[in-house]
Design a protein around this motif. Structure first.
Motif, short mmCIF file in Angstrom:
data_model
loop_
_atom_site.label_atom_id
_atom_site.label_comp_id
_atom_site.label_asym_id
_atom_site.label_seq_id
_atom_site.Cartn_x
_atom_site.Cartn_y
_atom_site.Cartn_z
N LEU A 1 -9.37 3.24 5.25
CA LEU A 1 -8.22 2.51 5.00
C LEU A 1 -8.57 1.02 5.19
O LEU A 1 -7.75 0.23 4.37
CB LEU A 1 -7.18 2.95 5.66
CG LEU A 1 -6.30 4.35 5.49
CD1 LEU A 1 -5.24 4.55 6.16
CD2 LEU A 1 -6.11 4.60 3.98
N ARG B 1 0.96 2.12 6.94
CA ARG B 1 1.30 3.24 6.00
C ARG B 1 2.68 3.83 6.44
O ARG B 1 3.13 4.77 5.45
CB ARG B 1 0.15 4.22 5.94
CG ARG B 1 -1.12 3.49 5.42
CD ARG B 1 -1.09 3.39 4.14
NE ARG B 1 -2.35 2.87 3.82
CZ ARG B 1 -2.80 3.08 2.31
NH1 ARG B 1 -2.49 3.64 1.70
NH2 ARG B 1 -4.20 2.68 2.30
N THR C 1 0.63 -1.26 -0.05
CA THR C 1 0.01 -0.03 0.19
C THR C 1 0.95 1.18 0.07
O THR C 1 2.09 1.11 0.61
CB THR C 1 -0.97 0.25 1.20
OG1 THR C 1 -0.10 -0.16 2.41
CG2 THR C 1 -1.70 -1.04 1.13
N LEU D 1 -0.91 11.68 5.35
CA LEU D 1 -2.08 10.83 5.14
C LEU D 1 -3.38 11.25 5.16
O LEU D 1 -4.25 10.71 4.25
CB LEU D 1 -1.72 9.35 6.10
CG LEU D 1 -2.24 8.21 5.79
CD1 LEU D 1 -1.91 7.47 4.41
CD2 LEU D 1 -2.26 7.34 7.12
N LEU E 1 -6.05 7.87 -1.94
CA LEU E 1 -5.95 6.62 -1.71
C LEU E 1 -6.87 5.38 -2.02
O LEU E 1 -6.79 4.45 -1.71
CB LEU E 1 -5.62 6.57 -0.09
CG LEU E 1 -4.36 7.58 0.46
CD1 LEU E 1 -4.59 7.65 2.15
CD2 LEU E 1 -3.15 7.26 -0.20
N ARG F 1 2.54 4.74 1.06
CA ARG F 1 3.22 4.68 2.26
C ARG F 1 2.95 6.25 2.42
O ARG F 1 2.66 6.99 1.61
CB ARG F 1 4.60 4.67 2.42
CG ARG F 1 4.93 3.13 2.28
CD ARG F 1 4.70 2.09 3.43
NE ARG F 1 5.07 0.69 2.93
CZ ARG F 1 6.37 0.40 3.05
NH1 ARG F 1 7.46 1.07 3.32
NH2 ARG F 1 6.55 -0.86 2.68
#
Length: 285
Positions: A111, A245, A9, A18, A27, A11
């Protein structure tokens, strides 16, 4: 110890980055199009047989389709209105919520929905056997502490005191500095410090609860690990899909434990462990 692996995934260098990428839909699906179906809080008190002390947990959890994201909070700190704010809300709105635990739980749910804990996403399952609360606590502690690659006599900063984790470190001849915002003493009468960064400088590695995401103490610890080339292992009921992540950006390994947690059921369960392919100082940079 599990076979080393690298999550596939995307990072992120910082938690703020993020969060911004999730808000922008970089994402996965546009978070404005996804709604939280269920919001709930789990409260529990525990005192394992044979232990002299107990503790309480409170966790906010949000369900998005088949995924559940969670963030632990200090008992009594979460307003009841927060659950009403979350249920039926779109994820984008919750990623901007004024309460940090809501933002963390929403990001975790998003996520988890986008990148569940599967081998294809870098996770390696670790089965937890059925058993008493203490047996399962000890099994989880072994799974977490096995992610530390340290010689006997090394010192570990433990942020978020869990007596089973301390017990597992002791069994491996590893020293530790217990740290928790509440202070107090451990099961063995050791002082629990309250300033993690002050203690980190005298430790060889960091073993840190995902709860630090919700109280805004994760980023300083991640930056410390980068600056000082210190291994940073996360044990994560909070943010189990968030913390992988940061592999390679200060975090060297994660033991992810999404809802339902080991303390909710006597039956078998599963943890998901993440590591870098060649973790060296500072998380394999």
């Amino acid at each position: 110890m599990t076979t080393a692996t690298t999550a596939t995934t995307a990072r992120a260098a910082t938690y703020g980055e993020l969060l911004e990428r999730a808000r922008a839909g970089e994402l996965g699906p546009d978070p404005r199009t996804l709604r939280i179906a269920v919001a709930f809080a789990t409260r529990q008190a525990v005192r394992h047989d044979g232990r002299g002390t107990g503790y309480r947990n409170e966790v906010l959890s949000l369900r998005l389709a088949g995924a559940v994201g969670s963030c632990a909070v200090e008992p009594g700190a979460l307003p009841d209105a927060a659950i009403d704010d979350c249920v039926g809300a779109d994820v984008a709105r919750l990623l901007d919520h004024p309460l940090a635990p809501v933002r963390v739980a929403a990001l975790d749910a998003y996520l988890m929905h986008v990148t569940p804990h599967t081998p294809g996403n870098g996770a390696r399952p670790f089965p937890l056997p059925a058993g008493t609360s203490l047996e399962k606590s000890r099994a989880r502690a072994d799974a977490v502490v096995d992610l530390l690659d340290l010689p006997a006599g090394s010192t570990v900063l433990v942020v978020g005191v869990v007596n089973s984790l301390l017990e597992a470190l002791r069994s491996r001849a590893l020293r530790y500095v217990p740290c928790d915002l509440k202070g107090g003493v451990t099961e063995w009468g050791e002082e629990v410090v309250t300033d993690a960064l002050d203690a980190a400088g005298r430790c060889d590695a960091l073993l840190v609860s995902g709860m630090t995401l919700g109280n805004d103490t994760f980023e300083p610890l991640r930056r410390h690990a980068l600056r000082h080339d210190s291994p940073l292992v996360m044990f994560a009921q909070t943010g189990s899909a968030v913390l992988p992540r940061f592999l390679g950006h200060g975090v060297s390994a994660v033991c992810a434990e999404p809802y339902p947690f080991f303390w909710l059921d006597a039956g078998p369960g599963v943890l998901h462990r993440y590591r870098l392919e060649c973790p060296g100082p500072g998380g394999g940079r």
